[in-house]
Each structure stands twice: as structure tokens, then as C-alpha cells.
Scaffold this motif. Structure first.
Motif, PDB file in Angstrom:
ATOM      1  N   TYR A   8      26.465 -14.847 -28.081  1.00  0.00           N
ATOM      2  CA  TYR A   8      26.983 -13.677 -27.371  1.00  0.00           C
ATOM      3  C   TYR A   8      26.295 -12.416 -27.887  1.00  0.00           C
ATOM      4  N   VAL A   9      26.078 -11.506 -26.990  1.00  0.00           N
ATOM      5  CA  VAL A   9      25.691 -10.139 -27.331  1.00  0.00           C
ATOM      6  C   VAL A   9      26.846  -9.262 -26.870  1.00  0.00           C
ATOM      7  N   ARG A  10      27.268  -8.325 -27.711  1.00  0.00           N
ATOM      8  CA  ARG A  10      28.358  -7.438 -27.294  1.00  0.00           C
ATOM      9  C   ARG A  10      28.030  -5.987 -27.590  1.00  0.00           C
ATOM     10  N   ALA A  11      28.483  -5.115 -26.735  1.00  0.00           N
ATOM     11  CA  ALA A  11      28.414  -3.672 -26.972  1.00  0.00           C
ATOM     12  C   ALA A  11      29.356  -3.005 -25.990  1.00  0.00           C
ATOM     13  N   ARG A  12      29.835  -1.846 -26.348  1.00  0.00           N
ATOM     14  CA  ARG A  12      30.787  -1.116 -25.506  1.00  0.00           C
ATOM     15  C   ARG A  12      30.087  -0.509 -24.295  1.00  0.00           C
ATOM     16  N   ASP A  13      28.982   0.179 -24.558  1.00  0.00           N
ATOM     17  CA  ASP A  13      28.291   0.927 -23.513  1.00  0.00           C
ATOM     18  C   ASP A  13      27.452  -0.045 -22.662  1.00  0.00           C
ATOM     19  N   PRO A  14      27.689  -0.104 -21.344  1.00  0.00           N
ATOM     20  CA  PRO A  14      26.995  -1.091 -20.500  1.00  0.00           C
ATOM     21  C   PRO A  14      25.474  -0.946 -20.532  1.00  0.00           C
ATOM     22  N   ASP A  15      24.968   0.279 -20.610  1.00  0.00           N
ATOM     23  CA  ASP A  15      23.511   0.456 -20.665  1.00  0.00           C
ATOM     24  C   ASP A  15      22.967  -0.083 -21.982  1.00  0.00           C
ATOM     25  N   TYR A  16      23.706   0.187 -23.046  1.00  0.00           N
ATOM     26  CA  TYR A  16      23.251  -0.287 -24.350  1.00  0.00           C
ATOM     27  C   TYR A  16      23.332  -1.814 -24.419  1.00  0.00           C
ATOM     28  N   LEU A  17      24.370  -2.371 -23.779  1.00  0.00           N
ATOM     29  CA  LEU A  17      24.502  -3.834 -23.733  1.00  0.00           C
ATOM     30  C   LEU A  17      23.253  -4.449 -23.102  1.00  0.00           C
ATOM     31  N   GLU A  18      22.779  -3.844 -22.020  1.00  0.00           N
ATOM     32  CA  GLU A  18      21.553  -4.340 -21.367  1.00  0.00           C
ATOM     33  C   GLU A  18      20.354  -4.257 -22.303  1.00  0.00           C
ATOM     34  N   GLU A  19      20.285  -3.137 -23.022  1.00  0.00           N
ATOM     35  CA  GLU A  19      19.148  -2.948 -23.917  1.00  0.00           C
ATOM     36  C   GLU A  19      19.160  -3.984 -25.052  1.00  0.00           C
ATOM     37  N   VAL A  20      20.339  -4.213 -25.627  1.00  0.00           N
ATOM     38  CA  VAL A  20      20.411  -5.180 -26.729  1.00  0.00           C
ATOM     39  C   VAL A  20      20.116  -6.586 -26.206  1.00  0.00           C
ATOM     40  N   GLU A  21      20.600  -6.889 -25.002  1.00  0.00           N
ATOM     41  CA  GLU A  21      20.294  -8.206 -24.427  1.00  0.00           C
ATOM     42  C   GLU A  21      18.776  -8.396 -24.309  1.00  0.00           C
ATOM     43  N   ARG A  22      18.085  -7.353 -23.870  1.00  0.00           N
ATOM     44  CA  ARG A  22      16.633  -7.456 -23.713  1.00  0.00           C
ATOM     45  C   ARG A  22      15.972  -7.719 -25.070  1.00  0.00           C
ATOM     46  N   ARG A  23      16.441  -7.020 -26.107  1.00  0.00           N
ATOM     47  CA  ARG A  23      15.823  -7.193 -27.428  1.00  0.00           C
ATOM     48  C   ARG A  23      16.132  -8.570 -28.011  1.00  0.00           C
ATOM     49  N   VAL A  24      17.333  -9.057 -27.713  1.00  0.00           N
ATOM     50  CA  VAL A  24      17.715 -10.398 -28.161  1.00  0.00           C
ATOM     51  C   VAL A  24      16.823 -11.451 -27.496  1.00  0.00           C
ATOM     52  N   ARG A  25      16.553 -11.273 -26.225  1.00  0.00           N
ATOM     53  CA  ARG A  25      15.653 -12.196 -25.515  1.00  0.00           C
ATOM     54  C   ARG A  25      14.234 -12.103 -26.080  1.00  0.00           C
ATOM     55  N   ASP A  26      13.801 -10.864 -26.393  1.00  0.00           N
ATOM     56  CA  ASP A  26      12.457 -10.697 -26.956  1.00  0.00           C
ATOM     57  C   ASP A  26      12.297 -11.490 -28.247  1.00  0.00           C
TER      58      ASP A  26
END
Ligand code: ZN
Length: 411
Positions: free
Chosen positions: A248-266
Motif C-alpha cells: 500500500y501507498v498512503r497519503a492524505r493529499d490526493p495529488d501527493y498520493l499520485e506522486e508517491v505512487e509514481r515514485r514507488v513504481r519507479d
């Protein structure tokens, strides 16, 4: 405590329903069913709601354990949806107390339905039976399906309440959540005889976790990355040709959640590159957004609860918190997802203690009071459409702010 006669009548109605609500709650508690398999719970809830005068129909396509119960009167008026959950946790039963969420929804909706009839007010009461809130099963997130299929179009407010070890109106500590399965495909070979022939999928998984550990230092405090290696080979003398991470990736801010998901995939892409493995990503559940509680509704709820003699616990600092598909609803309809105390402060959720607490007298008393406060909140909206507009304007303001517009601008 001077409740006006209409609210007093809602309150008494829920006291009269106490036996039925406790029976529903204990039945669901005694028959725990994991997400998307809640057949017994669904049948029980549908039966009780039909007996209370609701018309019951199916939920979104592809969600057989969902349902919609409806009562309309007077052609017009506000449309209020109560949200029921009823899924259990694997191995732990109702350790999140969703049996009580279902009972609260049935109680509040039935009282409001009777109120409309008795006091001749126009309006619509809905109960959405929303399965699979827990992310433990694949394709979880019943409420996301309801949102996507348009069930919330034209709904003015969505009300629900979740058991907890404390009383809180806003539930603002929830986070958004992306649920991913990452599979690495390598090549099997004799681990001693011909390791140079192999491609090690397990190494790719381990490198991915190490990359996440390096990434963590550079993330905002609100972000969470956590997972398991669900599959990592079959024997020490075979180079693992397949490894599978669930995370799981979690974050409060939806934009930041997208950004962290991208970095996790990277990180996983980098590990695949380093090992020569092929990587595949799959969402195991719908992405949950963090809850954006509607403060207009939360104020009404807090006042109604106080009129019933219950005060909220002081809010606690901290940036973590679980995730719920109610968050996705909160971004399209004014929603509250308050917490009500059923056990001593600090009792951990998702634990055997919490599962036991969800079946006690104390829990059922708390559920009745919560149902009363939710019904009274719905009544405030049904009686005063200005409050409906105020709650909607607040939501649109928040949406405008997120889209870069000025607060108050239309979405
Ligand atoms: Zn829960």
C-alpha cells in the motif's frame, strides 16, 4: 435537554427499534463474511429494511452483495443517504465493528422514514449497502463502485458512523490509499550449477524494498509505504523465476498520493532493470481517497450528539490513520464519517479485543445514540434546505481549491 417534538419523536423511534437493531448487529457479528461475500449480511439487512417499508433494489453492477433501499415522499425535498458497511476481517471476524455501522444505518434511516410520514415532509431516504470496505480482499471498495456508477448523483448528504475507542466528529486523520500488487518475472535456473543462466525475481523484489527504504527519507511525513513479499520462490536451489509484492501507498493529499505512487513504481522499475526481470503492476483494490469531512454536517452532528448528552473527545494529534472508501464519497457528496466509542480508549482496532467489544451491550447503547444523532442531523437537512445548500457550497469550495480555483468557485 429540550429536543423539539419532531426530533424527540425520531429519538423515541430509535429506542423502539433497539431490539431489532441489536438483533441485526449480533447476527452479522456472529456470521462474519469477508468483502464481496457478505451474502448473509446482505439478506438480513434487505429483509429488515423491506419490513420497515423501504423499497429494496440492487446496487452497482458487479457488486452482488450491495443493495439500495429507498423511501420517497412528497416528490422532492432533500435526498439523504445512510451508508451501511458489513464486511469482516479475515481470521478476526468483526474486529472493525462493521456490524454496528449497519445497525446504525438501519436505525437512523428507519426513524427518518417514519418521521417523513408522520410529519408530512417531502424527501428521500436511502440506505446504500456498501460491501468490501476492508482492503483485505481483491477489488475492495464498494463505495467507489457506487460513486462511479452514479448512485450519488442527486444525493444531498451521505451519513455514516464508525465504531472506535473514542468519539470524534470529523475523522480527518484518514489517508488515501493505493493498493498495488507488483509481480517480477525472472528465469529459473539451477542456483549452484548454472546461476548465470537465471534471472532472479526475488532479488528484484528485495531491491524494490531497499529502494523504498531509501525513498522514505525524502517523503513528507504524511506518506506511508508498506508491504509484504507474498511470493519469493519455491526452493533454495532454484533461482526464483517469480516474486510478488503486495503493498500500500498512503497519503492524505490526493495529488501527493499520485506522486508517491509514481515514485514507488519507479523503484520497482529500477529493480527490474538492475536484475533483468520483467515487472508487472496491478491494482488489488480501488484507490481510496482520504476523507474530506463536511464541516457543516459535522457541526450539526456535534450539536445533536450534545443534545443527547454525548460530548466528543478532544482531537488527537498525528498524521497517520487508516483509509476508507468513504473518502471517495466525501469528494462528490457532503459526507460525515464520525467515530463513536464502544470500548476503552486505546483499544486497538482490527484486534480480537475490538471484535469482542463490537458485540457488547455498551456498543449497542452507543450505536443507538449515534443513530439518533445521525437521524437528527438528517432531519436538520430535511427541514431546512438552506443547510443542504451550505453543505454543498462547502464541498464545492473545497473542490475549487483543489482544482486551483478560488474557494467558492463552481467545480
Ligand atoms: Zn472499518
Amino acid at each position: 435537554m429540550g429536543l423539539d417534538p419532531e426530533k424527540q419523536s425520531l429519538r423515541e423511534e430509535i429506542e423502539r427499534l433497539a431490539g431489532i437493531l441489536e438483533e441485526v448487529s449480533l447476527f452479522i457479528h456472529a456470521h462474519p463474511e469477508e468483502g464481496l461475500r457478505e451474502e448473509l449480511a446482505r439478506r438480513k439487512l434487505v429483509e429488515v429494511l423491506a419490513a420497515q417499508g423501504f423499497t429494496v433494489g440492487p446496487g452497482p453492477e458487479g457488486l452482488p452483495t450491495a443493495f439500495v433501499a429507498r423511501y420517497s415522499q412528497g416528490g422532492g425535498g432533500p435526498r439523504i443517504a445512510f451508508l451501511a458497511e458489513y464486511d469482516a476481517l479475515p481470521g478476526l471476524g468483526h474486529a472493525c465493528g462493521h456490524n454496528l455501522i449497519a445497525a446504525v444505518a438501519v436505525g437512523a434511516a428507519t426513524a427518518v422514514r417514519r418521521g417523513l410520514e408522520r410529519f408530512g415532509r417531502p424527501g428521500t431516504v436511502l440506505v446504500f449497502g456498501t460491501p468490501a470496505e476492508e482492503g483485505a480482499v481483491d477489488d475492495a471498495g464498494g463505495k467507489v463502485y457506487f460513486v462511479e456508477a452514479g448512485f450519488f448523483d442527486g444525493v444531498d448528504a451521505a451519513l455514516m458512523a464508525h465504531p472506535s475507542s473514542r468519539n470524534a466528529a470529523l475523522g480527518e486523520l484518514s489517508t488515501g490509499r493505493v493498493a498495488l500488487e507488483i509481480t517480477f518475472h525472472g528465469k529459473a535456473a539451477h542456483a549452484a550449477g548454472a546461476p548465470h543462466e537465471g534471472i532472479n525475481a526475488l532479488d528484484a523484489a528485495i531491491l524494490t524494498f531497499n529502494a523504498w527504504n531509501a525513498l522514505r527519507q525524502h517523503l513528507r511525513e504524511e506518506a506511508r509505504i508498506h508491504g509484504i513479499i507474498a511470493e519469493g520462490g519455491v526452493a533454495p536451489n532454484i533461482i526464483p523465476d517469480r516474486a510478488r509484492i503486495r503493498m500500500y501507498v498512503r497519503a492524505r493529499d490526493p495529488d501527493y498520493l499520485e506522486e508517491v505512487e509514481r515514485r514507488v513504481r519507479d523503484c520497482a522499475l529500477g529493480a527490474a532493470r538492475a536484475t533483468g526481470a520483467r515487472v508487472e503492476f496491478r491494482y488489488t483494490a480501488r484507490t481510496y481517497q482520504s476523507v474530506m469531512p463536511n464541516r457543516t454536517l459535522a457541526r450539526l452532528y456535534t450539536d445533536n450528539l450534545a443534545a443527547l448528552g454525548v460530548n466528543l473527545d478532544p482531537s488527537e494529534p498525528g498524521g497517520g490513520g487508516g483509509s476508507t472508501d468513504a473518502g471517495n464519497v466525501s469528494r462528490v457528496v457532503p459526507l460525515i464519517h464520525p467515530y463513536f466509542a464502544i470500548c476503552p480508549r486505546g483499544t486497538p482496532g482490527h484486534s480480537p479485543e475490538f471484535a469482542r467489544a463490537a458485540a457488547t451491550q455498551e456498543a449497542h447503547r452507543a450505536a443507538l445514540t449515534t443513530a439518533q444523532a445521525l437521524a437528527m442531523t438528517a432531519w436538520d437537512l430535511l427541514r431546512d434546505p438552506r443547510l443542504v445548500r451550505e453543505a454543498r457550497a462547502e464541498l464545492e469550495g473545497a473542490q475549487g481549491a483543489r482544482n486551483g480555483g478560488s474557494p467558492g468557485s463552481q467545480p
